[in-house]
Design a protein around this motif. Structure first.
Motif, PDB file in Angstrom:
ATOM      1  N   ILE A  74       0.567  -1.207   0.199  1.00  0.00           N
ATOM      2  CA  ILE A  74       0.257  -0.042  -0.124  1.00  0.00           C
ATOM      3  C   ILE A  74       1.064   1.222   0.152  1.00  0.00           C
ATOM      4  CG2 ILE A  74      -1.543   1.556   1.410  1.00  0.00           C
ATOM      5  CD1 ILE A  74      -2.867  -1.295   2.221  1.00  0.00           C
ATOM      6  N   CYS A  79      -3.719   1.986  -2.677  1.00  0.00           N
ATOM      7  CA  CYS A  79      -4.730   0.861  -2.313  1.00  0.00           C
ATOM      8  C   CYS A  79      -5.228   0.414  -3.444  1.00  0.00           C
ATOM      9  CB  CYS A  79      -5.795   1.729  -1.394  1.00  0.00           C
ATOM     10  SG  CYS A  79      -5.372   2.257   0.155  1.00  0.00           S
ATOM     11  N   ALA A 124      -6.248  -2.994   2.236  1.00  0.00           N
ATOM     12  CA  ALA A 124      -6.558  -1.937   0.902  1.00  0.00           C
ATOM     13  C   ALA A 124      -7.817  -1.311   1.309  1.00  0.00           C
ATOM     14  CB  ALA A 124      -6.198  -2.383  -0.424  1.00  0.00           C
ATOM     15  N   THR A 127      -7.991   0.469   4.839  1.00  0.00           N
ATOM     16  CA  THR A 127      -7.097   1.530   4.792  1.00  0.00           C
ATOM     17  C   THR A 127      -7.713   2.673   3.917  1.00  0.00           C
ATOM     18  OG1 THR A 127      -5.248   0.186   5.246  1.00  0.00           O
ATOM     19  CG2 THR A 127      -4.927   2.616   4.309  1.00  0.00           C
ATOM     20  N   THR A 337      -1.657   2.846   8.535  1.00  0.00           N
ATOM     21  CA  THR A 337      -1.201   1.497   7.722  1.00  0.00           C
ATOM     22  C   THR A 337      -0.329   0.586   8.622  1.00  0.00           C
ATOM     23  OG1 THR A 337      -1.823   2.654   5.755  1.00  0.00           O
ATOM     24  CG2 THR A 337      -0.377   0.854   5.529  1.00  0.00           C
TER      25      THR A 337
END
Length: 430
Positions: A74, A79, A124, A127, A337
């Protein structure tokens, strides 16, 4: 001077929520229903329960263990690309599983490849939602993760129907086609422009390990996932062991999916209300769900198991709905993250050992009673670890209430200073 993306909390942000919803539906819809495959693999390969359990428990475990790798992807690719990559590789895992000659090969194809791929797509998805929301983060996260409940509702009967018509190998091919839709979900994610994300250029910020609250959340997630693994993986086999037919046993997992869907929506909305302590709500949710799992050990009827499964589904909604916002509060958005990636490792370890430990206990005692008691106790203990963050975050919140202020820089841009976070806004949007 760079300002916060205009899509934060509005406009395209809700498309991101829809994308995340379907990603959660696919990833967790399959991963949380591996108990259905566990019963099928027991019949197909005639191995012991502990040996067979590894095939099912490896997938959700690898989903979480993939956290650091997913965080790295990421931070380097974004993402969008990370989710699409997860869609392609998970499809490969299912296709290879179709040709597995024994349970050992399924460890690698069904458990590791597909699990790691789902892990990349899942991280992903969550996030992207976290980055796109501030004010409505709890509600947005709650809506996005309801995909878990919907997936858990529809996949058990779907998988059973596919196996009946096409065999379990044919079902693997079709699930591979379904997982390819993660590429569509990923294509909807746009990059977001947030100044505070520039604070940390690495996927793993070592300063997060200095926070006691973060370690308490890690311990909580390990114990929660240990109990979740036991329940999801062995509930179908446990019900059959109690004399419940396979179709109704699979419906127990669907029941968890329905109640989990309701629970995720409800917790997201409740947590969004002013004055609600998110950590306290999270703590209580796993205390109740732990009691529900422990009670399953004393129940032998379909009706009794269904009631406990519904309670379990409602209150375990906390780990998907509330853990991400809590982590963002503890670490700050710029360390989210990396923090989520490390938290995923701990969760994955719990997922990895929970199912096989329960299978080993059954092989030794010929009953699931002790397995579900241990699972319930572990989830109750997980709540105790959240007492420390609850007390510390409440104290910090009281201090920040008096210290929060607005200042202007030389360019007359408004900056709201709260703790270690500084959010810069244009005067027209302040």
């Amino acid at each position: 001077m760079r300002f916060i993306d205009r899509n934060i909390d509005r406009h395209w942000a809700w498309i991101i929520v829809a994308s995340s919803f379907f990603a959660h539906l696919i990833c967790f819809g399959v991963a949380w229903t591996t108990g259905v495959f566990n019963a099928i693999f027991l019949e197909e390969f005639r191995e012991s329960r502990v040996v067979t359990s590894w095939a099912g428990s490896l997938m959700p475990a690898c989903m979480f263990i993939a956290g650091p790798l997913s965080s790295f992807l990421i931070s380097r690719l974004g993402c969008r690309v990370t989710m699409m990559l997860g869609g392609v590789t998970s499809t490969c895992g299912f296709v290879l599983s179709c040709f597995a000659p024994n349970i050992t090969v399924l460890y690698f194809t069904f458990g590791i490849i597909t699990g790691l791929s789902f892990g990349a797509a899942h991280l992903a998805a969550i996030t992207a939602v976290t980055f796109y929301f501030d004010k409505f983060r709890n509600v947005a996260t709650g809506v996005a993760v309801t995909g878990v409940g919907v997936g858990t509702l529809i996949f058990p009967p779907l998988i059973r129907a596919l196996v009946d018509v096409y065999s379990w190998r044919g079902a693997m091919l079709l699930l591979g086609a379904v997982s390819l839709n993660l590429c569509v979900c990923g294509a909807l994610i746009r990059p977001v422009d947030r100044p505070e994300l520039k604070k940390s250029q690495t996927s793993l910020d070592p300063t997060m390990f200095r926070k006691l609250d973060f370690w308490m959340l890690c311990m909580n997630n390990f114990l929660v996932c240990f109990g979740l693994s036991i329940t999801y993986l062995h509930l179908t086999a446990y019900a059959e062991n109690r004399g419940v037919d396979f179709e109704r046993s699979a419906l127990l997992v669907s029941g968890i999916g329905i109640s989990n869907l309701v629970g995720r929506l409800a917790m997201g909305m409740i947590a969004q209300q002013q004055g609600v302590d998110t950590i306290l709500l999270y703590l209580i949710s796993f205390l109740v769900s732990g009691v529900a799992v422990a009670c399953m050990a004393a129940l032998g009827t379909f009706a009794g198991l269904l009631v406990m499964a519904l309670l379990f589904g409602i209150f375990t909604a906390g780990i998907g709905t509330l853990s991400a916002p809590i982590l963002a509060d503890i670490l700050g958005i710029h360390r989210f993250t990396g923090g989520y990636g490390f938290l995923s490792i701990v969760s994955g370890l719990g997922q990895m050992v929970g199912g096989p430990v329960a299978g080993l206990m059954y092989d030794q005692t010929r009953t699931y009673v002790w397995s579900f008691l241990v699972g319930g106790i572990s989830m109750c203990l997980s709540s105790m670890f959240m007492i420390v963050p609850f007390r510390r975050m409440r104290s910090i919140s009281n201090i920040q209430t008096t210290e929060e202020k607005y200042v202007f820089d030389s360019g007359q841009n408004v900056a709201m200073v709260t703790g270690d976070e500084t959010i810069t806004m244009h005067p027209s949007t302040a």
